[in-house]
Design a protein around this motif. Structure first.
Motif, PDB file in Angstrom:
ATOM      1  N   ASN A 155      24.425  -1.550  31.336  1.00  0.00           N
ATOM      2  CA  ASN A 155      25.103  -0.511  30.556  1.00  0.00           C
ATOM      3  C   ASN A 155      24.515  -0.403  29.151  1.00  0.00           C
ATOM      4  OD1 ASN A 155      26.821   0.174  32.646  1.00  0.00           O
ATOM      5  ND2 ASN A 155      28.461  -1.197  31.973  1.00  0.00           N
ATOM      6  N   THR A 156      24.174  -1.570  28.555  1.00  0.00           N
ATOM      7  CA  THR A 156      23.565  -1.561  27.232  1.00  0.00           C
ATOM      8  C   THR A 156      22.213  -0.857  27.257  1.00  0.00           C
ATOM      9  OG1 THR A 156      24.685  -3.640  26.682  1.00  0.00           O
ATOM     10  CG2 THR A 156      22.800  -3.009  25.323  1.00  0.00           C
ATOM     11  N   CYS A 157      21.409  -1.152  28.287  1.00  0.00           N
ATOM     12  CA  CYS A 157      20.097  -0.501  28.416  1.00  0.00           C
ATOM     13  C   CYS A 157      20.249   0.999  28.618  1.00  0.00           C
ATOM     14  CB  CYS A 157      19.320  -1.125  29.581  1.00  0.00           C
ATOM     15  SG  CYS A 157      18.880  -2.857  29.331  1.00  0.00           S
ATOM     16  N   LEU A 158      21.182   1.377  29.473  1.00  0.00           N
ATOM     17  CA  LEU A 158      21.415   2.803  29.718  1.00  0.00           C
ATOM     18  C   LEU A 158      21.878   3.508  28.457  1.00  0.00           C
ATOM     19  CD1 LEU A 158      23.154   2.664  33.221  1.00  0.00           C
ATOM     20  CD2 LEU A 158      20.851   3.496  32.706  1.00  0.00           C
ATOM     21  N   GLN A 159      22.709   2.844  27.680  1.00  0.00           N
ATOM     22  CA  GLN A 159      23.175   3.444  26.437  1.00  0.00           C
ATOM     23  C   GLN A 159      22.020   3.667  25.475  1.00  0.00           C
ATOM     24  OE1 GLN A 159      26.379   4.492  25.831  1.00  0.00           O
ATOM     25  NE2 GLN A 159      25.393   5.462  24.079  1.00  0.00           N
ATOM     26  N   GLY A 160      21.069   2.696  25.451  1.00  0.00           N
ATOM     27  CA  GLY A 160      19.894   2.867  24.604  1.00  0.00           C
ATOM     28  C   GLY A 160      19.058   4.061  25.043  1.00  0.00           C
ATOM     29  N   GLU A 161      18.887   4.229  26.367  1.00  0.00           N
ATOM     30  CA  GLU A 161      18.141   5.379  26.873  1.00  0.00           C
ATOM     31  C   GLU A 161      18.856   6.686  26.560  1.00  0.00           C
ATOM     32  OE1 GLU A 161      17.373   4.826  30.982  1.00  0.00           O
ATOM     33  OE2 GLU A 161      16.138   3.037  30.710  1.00  0.00           O
ATOM     34  N   LEU A 162      20.190   6.674  26.667  1.00  0.00           N
ATOM     35  CA  LEU A 162      20.944   7.884  26.331  1.00  0.00           C
ATOM     36  C   LEU A 162      20.773   8.237  24.852  1.00  0.00           C
ATOM     37  CD1 LEU A 162      24.258   7.274  28.321  1.00  0.00           C
ATOM     38  CD2 LEU A 162      22.496   8.972  28.805  1.00  0.00           C
ATOM     39  N   ASP A 163      20.737   7.216  23.999  1.00  0.00           N
ATOM     40  CA  ASP A 163      20.519   7.464  22.575  1.00  0.00           C
ATOM     41  C   ASP A 163      19.140   8.075  22.342  1.00  0.00           C
ATOM     42  OD1 ASP A 163      23.017   6.429  22.075  1.00  0.00           O
ATOM     43  OD2 ASP A 163      22.281   4.418  21.546  1.00  0.00           O
ATOM     44  N   ASP A 164      18.120   7.560  23.068  1.00  0.00           N
ATOM     45  CA  ASP A 164      16.764   8.124  22.941  1.00  0.00           C
ATOM     46  C   ASP A 164      16.746   9.587  23.393  1.00  0.00           C
ATOM     47  OD1 ASP A 164      15.863   5.713  22.003  1.00  0.00           O
ATOM     48  OD2 ASP A 164      15.127   5.015  23.959  1.00  0.00           O
ATOM     49  N   ILE A 165      17.448   9.863  24.482  1.00  0.00           N
ATOM     50  CA  ILE A 165      17.516  11.246  24.981  1.00  0.00           C
ATOM     51  C   ILE A 165      18.185  12.153  23.964  1.00  0.00           C
ATOM     52  CG2 ILE A 165      18.549  12.720  26.751  1.00  0.00           C
ATOM     53  CD1 ILE A 165      18.137  10.428  28.736  1.00  0.00           C
ATOM     54  N   ASP A 166      19.249  11.652  23.330  1.00  0.00           N
ATOM     55  CA  ASP A 166      19.945  12.448  22.319  1.00  0.00           C
ATOM     56  C   ASP A 166      19.018  12.755  21.140  1.00  0.00           C
ATOM     57  OD1 ASP A 166      22.237  12.485  23.833  1.00  0.00           O
ATOM     58  OD2 ASP A 166      23.156  10.759  22.817  1.00  0.00           O
ATOM     59  N   ARG A 167      18.247  11.751  20.708  1.00  0.00           N
ATOM     60  CA  ARG A 167      17.321  11.980  19.605  1.00  0.00           C
ATOM     61  C   ARG A 167      16.233  12.979  19.995  1.00  0.00           C
ATOM     62  NH1 ARG A 167      18.379   6.377  18.656  1.00  0.00           N
ATOM     63  NH2 ARG A 167      16.700   5.777  20.073  1.00  0.00           N
ATOM     64  N   ALA A 168      15.697  12.842  21.220  1.00  0.00           N
ATOM     65  CA  ALA A 168      14.674  13.786  21.683  1.00  0.00           C
ATOM     66  C   ALA A 168      15.244  15.197  21.777  1.00  0.00           C
ATOM     67  CB  ALA A 168      14.131  13.340  23.045  1.00  0.00           C
ATOM     68  N   GLN A 169      16.479  15.305  22.255  1.00  0.00           N
ATOM     69  CA  GLN A 169      17.118  16.612  22.353  1.00  0.00           C
ATOM     70  C   GLN A 169      17.299  17.239  20.977  1.00  0.00           C
ATOM     71  OE1 GLN A 169      18.011  18.226  25.287  1.00  0.00           O
ATOM     72  NE2 GLN A 169      18.332  19.962  23.903  1.00  0.00           N
ATOM     73  N   ALA A 170      17.668  16.405  19.985  1.00  0.00           N
ATOM     74  CA  ALA A 170      17.828  16.915  18.628  1.00  0.00           C
ATOM     75  C   ALA A 170      16.498  17.433  18.083  1.00  0.00           C
ATOM     76  CB  ALA A 170      18.388  15.812  17.732  1.00  0.00           C
ATOM     77  N   GLN A 171      15.388  16.702  18.353  1.00  0.00           N
ATOM     78  CA  GLN A 171      14.073  17.156  17.916  1.00  0.00           C
ATOM     79  C   GLN A 171      13.673  18.454  18.606  1.00  0.00           C
ATOM     80  OE1 GLN A 171      11.437  13.853  18.616  1.00  0.00           O
ATOM     81  NE2 GLN A 171      12.257  12.630  16.908  1.00  0.00           N
ATOM     82  N   MET A 172      13.960  18.550  19.913  1.00  0.00           N
ATOM     83  CA  MET A 172      13.656  19.769  20.646  1.00  0.00           C
ATOM     84  C   MET A 172      14.447  20.950  20.085  1.00  0.00           C
ATOM     85  SD  MET A 172      11.347  19.206  22.910  1.00  0.00           S
ATOM     86  CE  MET A 172      11.548  20.653  23.933  1.00  0.00           C
ATOM     87  N   ASN A 173      15.704  20.723  19.761  1.00  0.00           N
ATOM     88  CA  ASN A 173      16.517  21.797  19.189  1.00  0.00           C
ATOM     89  C   ASN A 173      15.942  22.252  17.847  1.00  0.00           C
ATOM     90  OD1 ASN A 173      18.263  21.650  21.365  1.00  0.00           O
ATOM     91  ND2 ASN A 173      19.694  20.261  20.340  1.00  0.00           N
ATOM     92  N   LEU A 174      15.481  21.278  17.037  1.00  0.00           N
ATOM     93  CA  LEU A 174      14.888  21.627  15.756  1.00  0.00           C
ATOM     94  C   LEU A 174      13.609  22.436  15.939  1.00  0.00           C
ATOM     95  CD1 LEU A 174      14.845  21.371  12.686  1.00  0.00           C
ATOM     96  CD2 LEU A 174      13.654  19.182  12.951  1.00  0.00           C
ATOM     97  N   MET A 175      12.757  21.997  16.874  1.00  0.00           N
ATOM     98  CA  MET A 175      11.513  22.731  17.146  1.00  0.00           C
ATOM     99  C   MET A 175      11.811  24.129  17.656  1.00  0.00           C
ATOM    100  SD  MET A 175       9.229  19.700  18.920  1.00  0.00           S
ATOM    101  CE  MET A 175       7.924  20.851  19.341  1.00  0.00           C
TER     102      MET A 175
END
Length: 232
Positions: A155-175
């Motif tokens: 669950n901890t690993c999955l949460q880390g991946e979800l956080d990475d996805i959220d950051r990537a999504q934020a960058q994509m939204n900015l672009m």
């Protein structure tokens, strides 16, 4: 757990540690309720309250009778004063008598016999685990503990991946927003084709560069004139 001796309410109150005393009293009350259907203390309190109620009713009746029959001889305030003194004296006698009664009841009557198995402990008596069964239980507990820890790690690993996805999504939204802003600028400039947009962008850059060069030339000329003026 079987009761090995006649444990009374008074023995519980002798425990010095306050926390242990509270837990023991609660457990004792549970055992007494299972065996008697009530706690001895609640029984004695009920009888004590009933006796006091009867005593008060009797004194009120005496006071009423005295005021009715002898009201012309004794003032009501004197009667009330006499009744109050009787009440105080009788209350002391009742308290003393009940202390003796409680001590006898708790020690000799309301006592759980030795080796009595109470209802909540009967299940433990019916099912006695062997040493091998206990070992198996401990082994199962250890296995389940390891599985729980593994799930928590996953669950901890999955949460880390979800956080990475959220950051990537934020960058994509900015672009995406930046692209939309650029497209808006190009539309306002009348540029619709990608090639034209690149050419337009390059021309704008060249214009800015040439403008900066012109500004620099003018600045240099002004500085030269200033030096010549100083020399003259």
């Amino acid at each position: 757990m079987s009761v090995s001796s006649c444990t009374t309410v008074e023995s519980v109150t002798m425990v010095t540690d306050e926390m242990t005393s509270g837990q023991s009293s609660q457990k004792q009350a549970e055992y007494e309720t299972q065996y008697f259907g009530f706690t001895p203390k609640s029984f004695s309190n009920g009888v004590y309250n009933a006796v006091n109620d009867y005593m008060m009713d009797g004194l009120q009746a005496v006071e009423g009778y005295m005021n009715t029959e002898y009201g012309d001889v004794i003032a009501p305030s004197q009667v009330n004063e006499g009744v109050q003194k009787m009440q105080q004296k009788m209350a002391k006698q009742v308290d003393k008598a009940f202390d003796t009664l409680e001590a006898y009841l708790f020690t000799n009557i309301f006592c759980i016999p030795e080796n009595t198995v109470l209802p909540e402990d009967r299940v433990k008596q019916d099912k006695m685990y062997t040493e091998d069964e206990e070992k198996k239980i401990h082994k199962d507990i250890e296995e389940y503990t390891q599985k729980i820890l593994a799930v928590k790690h996953a669950n901890t690993c999955l949460q880390g991946e979800l956080d990475d996805i959220d950051r990537a999504q934020a960058q994509m939204n900015l672009m995406l927003k930046q692209t939309q802003d650029m497209q808006q600028v190009l539309r306002q400039a009348g540029v619709t084709d990608v090639k034209d947009s690149l050419v337009y962008g390059a021309n704008q850059v060249l214009k800015r560069v040439n403008l900066l060069k012109d500004i620099q030339v003018v600045s240099n000329k002004n500085s030269i004139k200033g030096e010549d003026t100083k020399k003259s």
